[in-house]
Design a protein around this motif. Structure first.
Motif, mmCIF file in Angstrom:
data_model
loop_
_atom_site.group_PDB
_atom_site.id
_atom_site.type_symbol
_atom_site.label_atom_id
_atom_site.label_comp_id
_atom_site.label_asym_id
_atom_site.label_seq_id
_atom_site.Cartn_x
_atom_site.Cartn_y
_atom_site.Cartn_z
ATOM 1 N N ILE A 39 0.839 -1.204 0.000
ATOM 2 C CA ILE A 39 0.000 0.000 0.000
ATOM 3 C C ILE A 39 0.869 1.248 0.000
ATOM 4 O O ILE A 39 0.668 2.174 -0.796
ATOM 5 C CB ILE A 39 -0.946 -0.002 1.216
ATOM 6 N N GLY A 43 2.267 3.866 -3.379
ATOM 7 C CA GLY A 43 1.523 5.109 -3.309
ATOM 8 C C GLY A 43 2.313 6.308 -3.806
ATOM 9 O O GLY A 43 3.461 6.198 -4.243
ATOM 10 N N ARG A 57 -2.734 13.723 -5.635
ATOM 11 C CA ARG A 57 -3.824 13.288 -4.762
ATOM 12 C C ARG A 57 -5.177 13.757 -5.278
ATOM 13 O O ARG A 57 -6.166 13.023 -5.228
ATOM 14 C CB ARG A 57 -3.583 13.805 -3.332
ATOM 15 N N TYR A 60 -6.293 11.567 -8.127
ATOM 16 C CA TYR A 60 -6.687 10.246 -7.626
ATOM 17 C C TYR A 60 -8.054 10.298 -6.957
ATOM 18 O O TYR A 60 -8.909 9.424 -7.176
ATOM 19 C CB TYR A 60 -5.629 9.759 -6.634
ATOM 20 N N TYR A 105 -6.669 10.229 0.745
ATOM 21 C CA TYR A 105 -5.905 9.521 -0.288
ATOM 22 C C TYR A 105 -5.457 8.155 0.204
ATOM 23 O O TYR A 105 -5.657 7.145 -0.470
ATOM 24 C CB TYR A 105 -4.689 10.344 -0.726
ATOM 25 N N TRP A 106 -4.835 8.112 1.378
ATOM 26 C CA TRP A 106 -4.304 6.837 1.863
ATOM 27 C C TRP A 106 -5.432 5.863 2.218
ATOM 28 O O TRP A 106 -5.284 4.649 2.038
ATOM 29 C CB TRP A 106 -3.378 7.062 3.057
ATOM 30 N N ARG A 109 -6.485 4.548 -1.155
ATOM 31 C CA ARG A 109 -5.425 3.661 -1.663
ATOM 32 C C ARG A 109 -5.499 2.298 -0.971
ATOM 33 O O ARG A 109 -5.458 1.245 -1.618
ATOM 34 C CB ARG A 109 -4.065 4.317 -1.418
ATOM 35 N N LYS A 112 -8.579 0.266 -2.108
ATOM 36 C CA LYS A 112 -8.452 -0.339 -3.435
ATOM 37 C C LYS A 112 -7.526 -1.552 -3.409
ATOM 38 O O LYS A 112 -7.795 -2.562 -4.066
ATOM 39 C CB LYS A 112 -7.952 0.709 -4.431
#
Length: 205
Positions: A39, A43, A57, A60, A105-106, A109, A112
């Protein structure tokens, strides 16, 4: 330490340190650690405070409805027009919103990656080459000196268990992880029983 002592783990004090756990538990942790690395390492590298990091970011997060949902979940209440200006670079988010964008964002991420564990399985399978498993033996410091054995860190290249191992990690199926760990250490020599319990497992993935 006798072979029977390893089967009766803790008989001579090896369970007096929390480092020493059954291989099934250590394998589950190693898989979780490898997934977390995937992850993070896959990234965006640039911090959200940089122009490049913020732009990446925003692309995304604004690419799908789940990205907007991630921003909302992170506490961003800005209007869509404001978010559009952030994306275009004509307006910069305040520090609080920058932090929330990074959180969003994280979170997205991770979501997903966790929802595409097939890619993680293929990563471990490595086109048939497998993944190196680094096995650290139990910490024998609390074991009676007369019962200690000369055990070394071992490495094995493991190929065909990863689909089942990842599924077991996802489901928290410790019985399946135990069977998988037994299969892995069965490839060792006659000392395999001494690695039923370990202090740490690392995956070269």
């Amino acid at each position: 330490m006798s072979t029977d002592g390893w089967r009766q783990f803790g008989l001579y004090g090896a369970d007096d340190t929390p480092d020493n756990v059954h291989g099934k538990n250590a394998l589950g942790r190693a898989l979780e650690d490898a997934l977390e690395r995937r992850i993070i390492e896959g990234g965006i590298k640039s911090p959200a405070t940089t122009r490049r990091g913020l732009a990446a970011r925003m692309r995304y997060l604004t690419n799908s409805p789940v990205g907007y949902a991630a921003m909302t979940a992170a506490g961003i209440t800005a209007a869509r027009k404001t978010i559009g200006r952030w994306k275009k670079g004509t307006q910069r988010p305040n520090p609080a919103n920058l932090e929330k964008l990074d959180t969003a964002y994280w979170a997205l991420r991770a979501h997903k990656v966790l929802n595409n564990l097939g890619a993680f399985k293929q990563h471990l399978y490595n086109h048939g080459a497998g993944t190196v498993v680094e096995i650290h033996p139990v910490n024998q410091a609390p074991v009676l000196p007369s019962r200690r054995r000369d055990l070394q860190m071992r490495t094995l290249t493991v190929r065909y268990v990863w689909d089942s191992a990842v599924d077991a990690m996802k489901e928290g199926d410790v019985d399946a992880l135990k069977d998988i760990w037994d299969d892995i250490i069965a490839e060792m020599d006659s000392d395999w029983g001494a690695y039923t319990y370990v202090s740490h497992i690392g995956l070269g993935a």
